[in-house]
Design an enzyme around this catalytic site. Structure first.
Site, PDB file in Angstrom:
ATOM      1  N   ASP A  50       0.815  -1.220   0.000  1.00  0.00           N
ATOM      2  CA  ASP A  50       0.000   0.000   0.000  1.00  0.00           C
ATOM      3  C   ASP A  50       0.847   1.269   0.000  1.00  0.00           C
ATOM      4  O   ASP A  50       0.308   2.375   0.093  1.00  0.00           O
ATOM      5  CB  ASP A  50      -0.900   0.012   1.241  1.00  0.00           C
ATOM      6  CG  ASP A  50      -1.865  -1.158   1.230  1.00  0.00           C
ATOM      7  OD1 ASP A  50      -2.441  -1.422   0.166  1.00  0.00           O
ATOM      8  OD2 ASP A  50      -2.019  -1.821   2.277  1.00  0.00           O
ATOM      9  N   ASP A  51       2.155   1.113  -0.071  1.00  0.00           N
ATOM     10  CA  ASP A  51       3.024   2.271   0.081  1.00  0.00           C
ATOM     11  C   ASP A  51       2.871   3.281  -1.060  1.00  0.00           C
ATOM     12  O   ASP A  51       2.944   2.928  -2.237  1.00  0.00           O
ATOM     13  CB  ASP A  51       4.471   1.793   0.153  1.00  0.00           C
ATOM     14  CG  ASP A  51       5.431   2.937   0.343  1.00  0.00           C
ATOM     15  OD1 ASP A  51       5.509   3.432   1.474  1.00  0.00           O
ATOM     16  OD2 ASP A  51       6.054   3.367  -0.641  1.00  0.00           O
ATOM     17  N   VAL A  52       2.695   4.532  -0.677  1.00  0.00           N
ATOM     18  CA  VAL A  52       2.514   5.595  -1.667  1.00  0.00           C
ATOM     19  C   VAL A  52       3.759   5.772  -2.532  1.00  0.00           C
ATOM     20  O   VAL A  52       3.672   6.016  -3.742  1.00  0.00           O
ATOM     21  CB  VAL A  52       2.192   6.933  -0.955  1.00  0.00           C
ATOM     22  CG1 VAL A  52       2.062   8.057  -1.959  1.00  0.00           C
ATOM     23  CG2 VAL A  52       0.924   6.800  -0.153  1.00  0.00           C
ATOM     24  N   TRP A  67      11.773   2.220  -4.733  1.00  0.00           N
ATOM     25  CA  TRP A  67      11.829   3.432  -3.899  1.00  0.00           C
ATOM     26  C   TRP A  67      13.025   4.280  -4.282  1.00  0.00           C
ATOM     27  O   TRP A  67      12.959   5.500  -4.328  1.00  0.00           O
ATOM     28  CB  TRP A  67      11.966   3.039  -2.419  1.00  0.00           C
ATOM     29  CG  TRP A  67      10.676   2.745  -1.733  1.00  0.00           C
ATOM     30  CD1 TRP A  67       9.415   3.022  -2.179  1.00  0.00           C
ATOM     31  CD2 TRP A  67      10.536   2.099  -0.458  1.00  0.00           C
ATOM     32  NE1 TRP A  67       8.496   2.589  -1.244  1.00  0.00           N
ATOM     33  CE2 TRP A  67       9.148   2.025  -0.189  1.00  0.00           C
ATOM     34  CE3 TRP A  67      11.439   1.590   0.478  1.00  0.00           C
ATOM     35  CZ2 TRP A  67       8.649   1.458   0.983  1.00  0.00           C
ATOM     36  CZ3 TRP A  67      10.932   1.023   1.634  1.00  0.00           C
ATOM     37  CH2 TRP A  67       9.550   0.952   1.889  1.00  0.00           C
TER      38      TRP A  67
END
Length: 317
Positions: A271-273, A313
């Site tokens: 769910d990481d933005v 990331w």
DNA sequence: CTCCAGGTTGCGT
DNA sequence: ACGCAACATGGA
């Protein structure tokens, strides 16, 4: 890992040498550590990493053995760890602890070959593994620090998260000095567990975050929550369950901690933005991917979700 | 002023 | 099970 303490020592006893796995790029890992200006837990000086490393003594709560070290790669294939402070040469206990911490920090015990093999054929990962070849998932070996960083970073932008962490560390942590500069150790869970909520809200944490941090500090300081218990949980799902049952820790934080601290390779903060933005960026689309799309795109990442996330990331920061 | 940010909780359906 | 507001603050 039976070779986890394998290292050699320089003649003067002030330097440790750790063999590096392949692939490993010191430059890539330093760039990662240097990327955040607001980071207060380490410092990059002339391409070398300086940091205070916590070393627990024989007696409980004795952090007086902690040291400041400098990490660099002077000779290819070998990581050097030089003791900068205190003056006295490190004991064997300290050397072992620092070697172990460093191995965990840079994830030296993972064989990345299978990941690169998979990623070289993956539409999302092909770019980041080329751009950041030799990057390791930089860890947060201390469980309490990893939990706090996850909680502090919830739902706020990264610069502000670094600001909050710095306030927290500089108010409740201990520092070692080298060359006129402070090197901070993360606050002990025991100290944080004893705080009233109002003290943390003064730092501009929200009331809830303050409650979460104090609650987690209690669990860690009492020994109810340890790395050993999480590692012994059986599998990822069991460990995740254990973490999510704690107030203030949801699926994102649980997987983040499993990834950065326990090094569970299949940990996946789906769910990481930031992950969503990275995928959007790589695919060159003008909207964030849906969860269903991410599930499909990550179908081949099994067992390497954690590394896949870290590399994605890295594209953004 | 608005929208978003490396979410979680608790209450509603 | 799933959806959704509330939470509180700073950065753009």
């Amino acid at each position: 890992m039976n070779n986890s303490l394998s290292y050699t020592v320089s003649p003067d006893g002030r330097e440790l040498y750790l063999p590096l796995p392949e692939p490993f790029s010191f430059t890539q890992n330093v760039s990662y550590l240097a990327r955040a200006a607001g980071e207060c837990m380490h410092r990059v000086v002339d391409g070398r990493i300086r940091k205070a490393i916590p070393v627990d003594g024989e007696t409980e709560g004795d952090s007086s053995l902690s040291v400041v070290v400098e990490v660099f790669e002077e000779q290819p294939g070998r990581l050097s760890v030089r003791f900068l402070a205190p003056e006295e040469p490190p004991s064997e206990l300290v050397r072992d602890a620092v070697a172990l911490y460093t191995r965990e920090w840079f994830d030296l015990d993972t064989d990345l070959a299978p990941f690169y093999h998979m990623a070289s054929k993956d539409p999302l990962l092909e770019l980041p593994i080329r751009t950041h070849h030799g990057l390791r998932t930089i860890g947060i070996p201390d469980l309490f620090e990893a939990l706090c960083w996850g909680i502090i970073g919830q739902q706020i932008n990264l610069p502000f998260a670094y600001t909050l962490k710095r306030r927290f560390v500089e108010r409740y942590g201990r520092s070692l000095e080298y060359n006129g500069e402070c090197y901070w150790l993360f606050p002990s869970p025991k100290d944080i567990a004893a705080l009233p909520v109002e003290e943390l809200t003064e730092l501009k944490m929200t009331t809830k975050k303050s409650e979460y941090l104090i609650g987690v500090a209690g669990l860690v300081s009492s020994g109810q929550l340890t790395k050993e218990k999480l590692l012994g949980a059986g599998d990822l799902k069991q460990a995740e369950k254990m973490l999510v049952s704690i107030r203030g820790i949801g699926p994102w934080t649980a997987n983040y901690v499993l990834m950065r601290c326990l090094r569970t390779p299949s940990a996946f903060p789906i769910d990481d933005v930031g992950l969503h933005n990275a995928i959007k960026h790589v695919l060159g689309i003008d909207r964030k991917p849906t969860k269903e799309e991410i599930v499909k795109l990550s179908a081949n990442w099994t067992g390497w979700q954690s590394y896949a996330t870290f590399y994605l990331w890295r594209l953004l920061y």
